[in-house]
Structure formats: structure tokens, C-alpha cells
Design an enzyme around this catalytic site. Structure first.
Site, PDB file in Angstrom:
ATOM      1  N   LYS A  83      29.781  51.841  95.308  1.00 20.65           N
ATOM      2  CA  LYS A  83      29.372  51.429  93.953  1.00 20.65           C
ATOM      3  C   LYS A  83      28.721  52.622  93.259  1.00 20.65           C
ATOM      4  CE  LYS A  83      27.213  47.232  92.170  1.00 20.65           C
ATOM      5  NZ  LYS A  83      26.200  46.219  92.486  1.00 20.65           N
TER       6      LYS A  83
HETATM    7  C1  E4P Z   1      25.936  43.130  90.964  1.00 24.81           C
HETATM    8  O1  E4P Z   1      26.778  43.927  91.274  1.00 24.81           O
HETATM    9  C2  E4P Z   1      24.867  43.416  89.993  1.00 24.81           C
HETATM   10  O2  E4P Z   1      24.092  44.492  90.438  1.00 24.81           O
HETATM   11  C3  E4P Z   1      24.044  42.181  89.752  1.00 24.81           C
HETATM   12  O3  E4P Z   1      24.935  41.107  89.466  1.00 24.81           O
HETATM   13  C4  E4P Z   1      23.002  42.316  88.666  1.00 24.81           C
HETATM   14  O4  E4P Z   1      22.429  41.064  88.409  1.00 24.81           O
HETATM   15  P1  E4P Z   1      21.072  40.886  87.595  1.00 24.81           P
HETATM   16  O5  E4P Z   1      21.290  41.339  86.179  1.00 24.81           O
HETATM   17  O6  E4P Z   1      20.776  39.420  87.674  1.00 24.81           O
HETATM   18  O7  E4P Z   1      20.040  41.732  88.281  1.00 24.81           O
END
Ligand code: E4P
Length: 217
Positions: A83
Site C-alpha cells: 500500500k
Molecule cells: C483502508 O484502506 C483505509 O485506510 C481506511 O478505510 C480508512 O478508514 P477511516 O477513514 O475510517 O480511518
């Protein structure tokens, strides 16, 4: 639409996996911090539970650091997805990983043009954060619709991984918008099975069945 679970909590992943509700997992530095676990150890454990894609995020902001960290992460298990942040450097690193056959998830996407760049970099997944747009009174679901349209216009293979999904309504809306995947907190995934009329109907069936005095076995 595939369901990824948005957590680094191994027991949550195991429970949902037992229900057959986990197609993959996403983690981020905040979720790792919340787990209180060692990053590489917890990700390795998750990869043993889930055979689908498991996203592990680099911490470096510079190109060489992203390549070094992403290379280490990609060797943890064959289902690791590296990622990377949606910055020019993150996109450059994405291209490098794509050329090596390493799967990538470009994260922190908040606009259709950012998603276009990620697709042009060959990202496996783009992660548009709809909940964080809703938080600032913008339309997060519209971002998913716009990306779907752009990707379909040019037959980009990059999969839309709707992220920052906070509610059951978000899940329904991104499914209607044609998202390939939604990454969703465990509690929200479990909540999708709930309906007050299901509970009420079941209560009545249990009562009526008892009144028959019969047994199936
Ligand atoms: C996933 O890949 C993201 O990092 C995550 O969904 C972020 O979610 P949030 O905005 O609730 O922290």
C-alpha cells in the site's frame, strides 16, 4: 462486490473469516497502532488466516524508502499487497512495483484525477476514502461513481477499493456505484445481517413452532 475487512485485529478477522465474509484485509498505520502489535508479525499472522489480498502500507515518504519497505513487506507472504500513498513519489514507486509483478494499493485518494493517475501507474487497487469526504460535507459516494465512469471509459484494470466505509448505507451505495471491493470495519460487516423485521419474524416463528409441540429431529 468483494468485502475486505478494515482492521489489524486478528480475532475480528478470524471471526469474520469463519462466517465466510472475508475476501481480503486492509491495514494502515493507524490500525497497526490500534492493534498494539508488531507490524510485520501481525501482518504475517493475518496472511495465514486469509488467503485473499492483505494490504500492508509503507511508512516512508521518499522513493528509496518506499521501495525498500515495500520489498520487505511483499516478501512476508504471497498475498501481500503493498500500500502506497497517492503522491507523485508513491505513484513512481507503484510503477516500479508493478514492473516487478508486486500487487499495489494506492491509498488516500480523494479525487477522480488522483484515481486516474493511479490507474495510469498500473495500480492493482485504488482506495478512495469516502467517509473522510463525508466528514467534510462532500459526497464520498459520488467520488466512487466518478471513478467507476472514468475507469470504464478507458477499460482501466485497476480495481476500485472503496475505503473509509463507515455505515451499512455506504456499503449499499458503493455496491450500487459498481465498486469492485469495499473495505469495511468488522462491526459494520456483521451489522449488514441485521434487520428489525428479521428479528420480529423469527421471534414469532419460534413462538408458533413451540405451540405445535412438534420436533423436526
Ligand atoms: C483502508 O484502506 C483505509 O485506510 C481506511 O478505510 C480508512 O478508514 P477511516 O477513514 O475510517 O480511518
Amino acid at each position: 462486490m468483494k468485502f475486505f475487512v478494515d482492521t489489524a485485529n486478528v480475532s475480528e478477522i478470524q471471526e469474520l473469516s469463519d462466517y465466510g465474509l472475508v475476501d481480503g484485509v486492509t491495514t494502515n498505520p493507524s490500525l497497526i497502532a490500534k492493534s498494539g502489535r508488531n507490524f510485520k508479525e501481525v501482518v504475517a499472522e493475518i496472511c495465514k488466516i486469509v488467503s485473499g489480498p492483505v494490504s500492508a502500507e509503507v511508512a516512508a515518504l521518499d522513493y528509496d524508502g518506499m521501495i525498500a519497505e515495500g520489498t520487505v513487506l511483499s516478501k512476508i507472504a504471497p498475498n501481500i499487497v503493498v500500500k502506497l500513498p497517492l503522491t507523485l513519489i508513491g505513484l513512481k514507486a507503484c510503477r516500479a512495483f508493478v514492473s516487478q509483478g508486486v500487487k499495489t494499493n494506492v491509498t488516500l485518494c480523494f479525487s477522480p484525477n488522483q484515481a486516474l493517475l493511479a490507474a495510469k501507474a498500473g495500480a492493482t487497487y485504488i482506495s478512495p476514502f469516502l467517509g473522510r469526504l463525508d466528514d467534510i460535507h462532500l459526497d464520498g459516494v459520488q467520488l466512487i461513481r466518478d471513478i467507476r465512469k472514468i475507469y470504464d471509459n478507458y477499460q482501466f484494470k485497476t480495481q476500485i477499493l472503496s475505503a473509509s466505509v463507515r455505515t451499512a448505507n455506504h456499503v449499499k451505495e458503493v455496491a450500487l456505484a459498481g465498486s469492485d471491493v469495499a473495505t469495511v470495519p468488522a462491526a459494520v460487516i456483521k451489522g449488514l445481517a441485521n434487520h428489525v423485521l428479521t428479528d420480529r419474524g423469527l421471534e414469532q416463528f419460534v413462538k408458533d413452532w413451540k405451540s405445535t409441540g412438534q420436533s423436526i429431529l
